[in-house]
Scaffold this active site. Structure first.
Site, PDB file in Angstrom:
ATOM      1  N   HIS A 180       0.828  -1.349  -0.077  1.00 29.15           N
ATOM      2  CA  HIS A 180       0.127  -0.015   0.064  1.00 29.15           C
ATOM      3  C   HIS A 180       0.802   1.293  -0.027  1.00 29.15           C
ATOM      4  O   HIS A 180       1.640   1.317   0.768  1.00 29.15           O
ATOM      5  CB  HIS A 180      -0.960   0.117   1.361  1.00 29.15           C
ATOM      6  CG  HIS A 180      -1.950   1.069   1.200  1.00 29.15           C
ATOM      7  ND1 HIS A 180      -1.707   2.440   1.296  1.00 29.15           N
ATOM      8  CD2 HIS A 180      -3.380   0.867   0.755  1.00 29.15           C
ATOM      9  CE1 HIS A 180      -2.932   3.068   1.049  1.00 29.15           C
ATOM     10  NE2 HIS A 180      -3.864   2.240   1.063  1.00 29.15           N
ATOM     11  N   ASP A 307     -11.214   0.573  -2.634  1.00 22.40           N
ATOM     12  CA  ASP A 307     -10.616   1.465  -1.711  1.00 22.40           C
ATOM     13  C   ASP A 307     -11.653   1.975  -0.735  1.00 22.40           C
ATOM     14  O   ASP A 307     -11.604   3.194  -0.408  1.00 22.40           O
ATOM     15  CB  ASP A 307      -9.913   2.589  -2.341  1.00 22.40           C
ATOM     16  CG  ASP A 307      -8.605   3.194  -1.744  1.00 22.40           C
ATOM     17  OD1 ASP A 307      -8.409   2.466  -0.373  1.00 22.40           O
ATOM     18  OD2 ASP A 307      -7.841   3.843  -2.182  1.00 22.40           O
TER      19      ASP A 307
END
Length: 351
Positions: A180, A307
Site C-alpha cells: 500500500h 478502496d
C-alpha cells in the site's frame, strides 16, 4: 453484477485510533469537530490530509452496516486491511504489539461474518522472525489470506534483508502481500512540497513511492530467492505497467548499460511484474489506465478494488459494470481472479 470480490478496503481499530490521537509526532491524528487531520509521515511532519468524520466511522465499522453496504452493491467479500499508516512506522516493540492487537480485531470480524471478510495482516516489516510468526498466526489461526505492508518505513525499504523472513513465510503459506502506498520519504519529498496533499499524496507521490518500492524488490532479487511469492498492487499498478518496457532496457538493449551495473536477475523486470504481481483497479476508475494495465499484465492478473471507504461503491461498482472489456474479462476482474488468488470456494460472479 453480484458476487464481486473487492480486493482493497480498509479499517481502523479503536485501539489503533486512540494511539494515533495520543501522539505528538507523526503518525498522528487531530480531531477538529467533524473533521480529522491526519499526519502520516514522520519524515514530512508538515504534510497532512483532512477528511470528514464519516470516513472514520466507516473505517471503524466491521459489522452489520458494512455487510449491508456490501449486499446493496453485490459485493460477496472484501479484502480488509488496516488503513495507513498501518503499524509499520512505529518503534519495534510498539509496532509488534499494535499489529497483534489490530489483527485480533480483524480476526474477530472474519470469524463473525464467515466468507464476507478476507483478512490481511498488518505487520512490522522489520520484525524478522517475530513478524513472520505473526503472519503465520494470522493465516493459520485467524483465517487471513494475506498481508498488507506500506511502501517504506522511515528510510528503509522492503528490500532490507530484515523483511525477508516475511517473504519466506508468505511463500510457504501461499498468501500474497499487498503493497500500500504512502507519502514519499522525507529525503525524496522536497519536490512535492508546497502543494499539500494534492501533489505528495494520491495525485502523484503515492504512485511514485510504491513504484520505487516494487522496483527495489525486483532488483534486490527477492523473487529469485522466492520465485512463488506473490504481491498485490492497487490503482492499476501505480503506473508500473506503463514502465515495463523501459524497466527492461538494461536487459534487452546491451548498449544501455555497457559497464554491466544492472542487477543480475534470472528474468527481465517485466516478467516479475507479470508473474509475481496481481493488480486491482482501486481508486483508478479511468479507462486508459485500466486498459493499459489489462494489456500489460493480462486479464488473468487484474482484479476489482474499491478502496472503501475512501471511494464510493456507487462509482466503483458502476465502473466495473460499464468498463470497456469483454464479458469473460469482466467476470475475471470482478471475482474469478481473486477467487483463484485467495483460494476461495463458492459461486463466482454473475451478471
Amino acid at each position: 453484477m453480484d458476487g464481486i470480490i473487492d480486493c482493497e478496503t480498509h479499517y481502523f481499530s479503536e485501539g489503533f485510533l486512540e494511539m494515533l490521537r495520543s501522539r505528538t509526532t507523526p503518525p498522528r491524528q487531530e480531531v477538529h469537530g467533524d473533521l480529522r487531520r491526519y499526519f502520516c509521515e514522520p519524515s514530512s511532519p508538515e504534510v497532512s490530509v483532512v477528511y470528514p468524520s464519516i470516513v472514520e466511522e466507516k473505517l471503524l465499522d466491521l459489522g452489520d452496516s458494512r455487510v449491508a453496504l456490501m449486499d446493496a452493491h453485490g459485493i460477496a467479500a472484501q479484502v480488509v486491511s488496516l488503513t495507513s499508516p498501518g503499524t509499520d512506522v512505529f518503534e519495534r516493540e510498539v509496532s509488534l504489539k499494535a499489529a497483534a492487537a489490530a489483527n485480533d480485531v480483524l480476526g474477530a470480524a472474519v470469524a463473525r461474518y464467515p466468507g464476507r471478510f478476507i483478512g490481511f495482516a498488518t505487520l512490522y516489516p522489520f520484525g524478522g522472525d517475530e513478524s513472520a510468526s505473526e503472519l503465520e498466526r494470522c493465516v493459520t489461526e485467524l483465517g487471513f489470506r494475506g498481508a498488507n505492508i506500506h511502501s517504506h518505513v522511515g528510510d528503509r525499504y522492503l528490500d532490507d534483508r530484515r523483511c525477508w523472513p516475511i517473504f519466506e513465510a508468505a511463500q510457504r503459506l501461499g498468501v500474497p502481500i499487498n503493497i500500500h502506498p504512502t507519502l514519499p520519504l522525507g529525503s525524496m519529498v522536497a519536490p512535492y512540497l508546497g502543494y499539500g496533499w494534492t501533489l505528495s499524496g494520491p495525485g502523484l507521490g503515492f504512485g511514485h513511492e510504491a513504484a520505487v518500492q516494487v522496483c527495489r524488490l525486483i532488483f534486490a532479487g527477492v523473487f529469485d530467492a522466492y520465485p512463488d511469492l506473490q504481491f498485490m498492487l492497487g490503482h492499476c499498478g501505480e503506473a508500473l505497467p506503463f514502465w515495463m518496457y523501459r524497466l527492461d532496457f538494461p536487459y534487452i538493449k546491451p548498449w544501455i548499460d555497457l559497464t554491466g551495473e544492472h542487477p543480475k536477475l534470472e528474468r527481465k523486470p517485466s516478467e516479475y511484474l507479470t508473474q509475481n504481481f496481481w493488480y486491482n483497479i482501486s481508486g483508478n476508475f479511468f479507462n486508459p489506465a485500466v486498459l493499459a494495465c489489462l494489456h500489460a499484465v493480462g486479464s488473468d492478473r487484474l482484479m476489482f478494488g474499491s478502496d472503501h471507504p475512501y471511494e464510493t461503491y456507487e462509482e466503483a461498482c458502476g465502473y466495473i459494470n460499464t468498463m470497456p472489456v469483454s464479458e469473460p474479462d469482466r467476470l475475471k476482474i470482478a471475482s474469478l481472479n481473486a477467487r483463484r488468488l485467495f483460494k476461495l470456494d463458492g459461486p463466482s460472479a454473475s451478471c
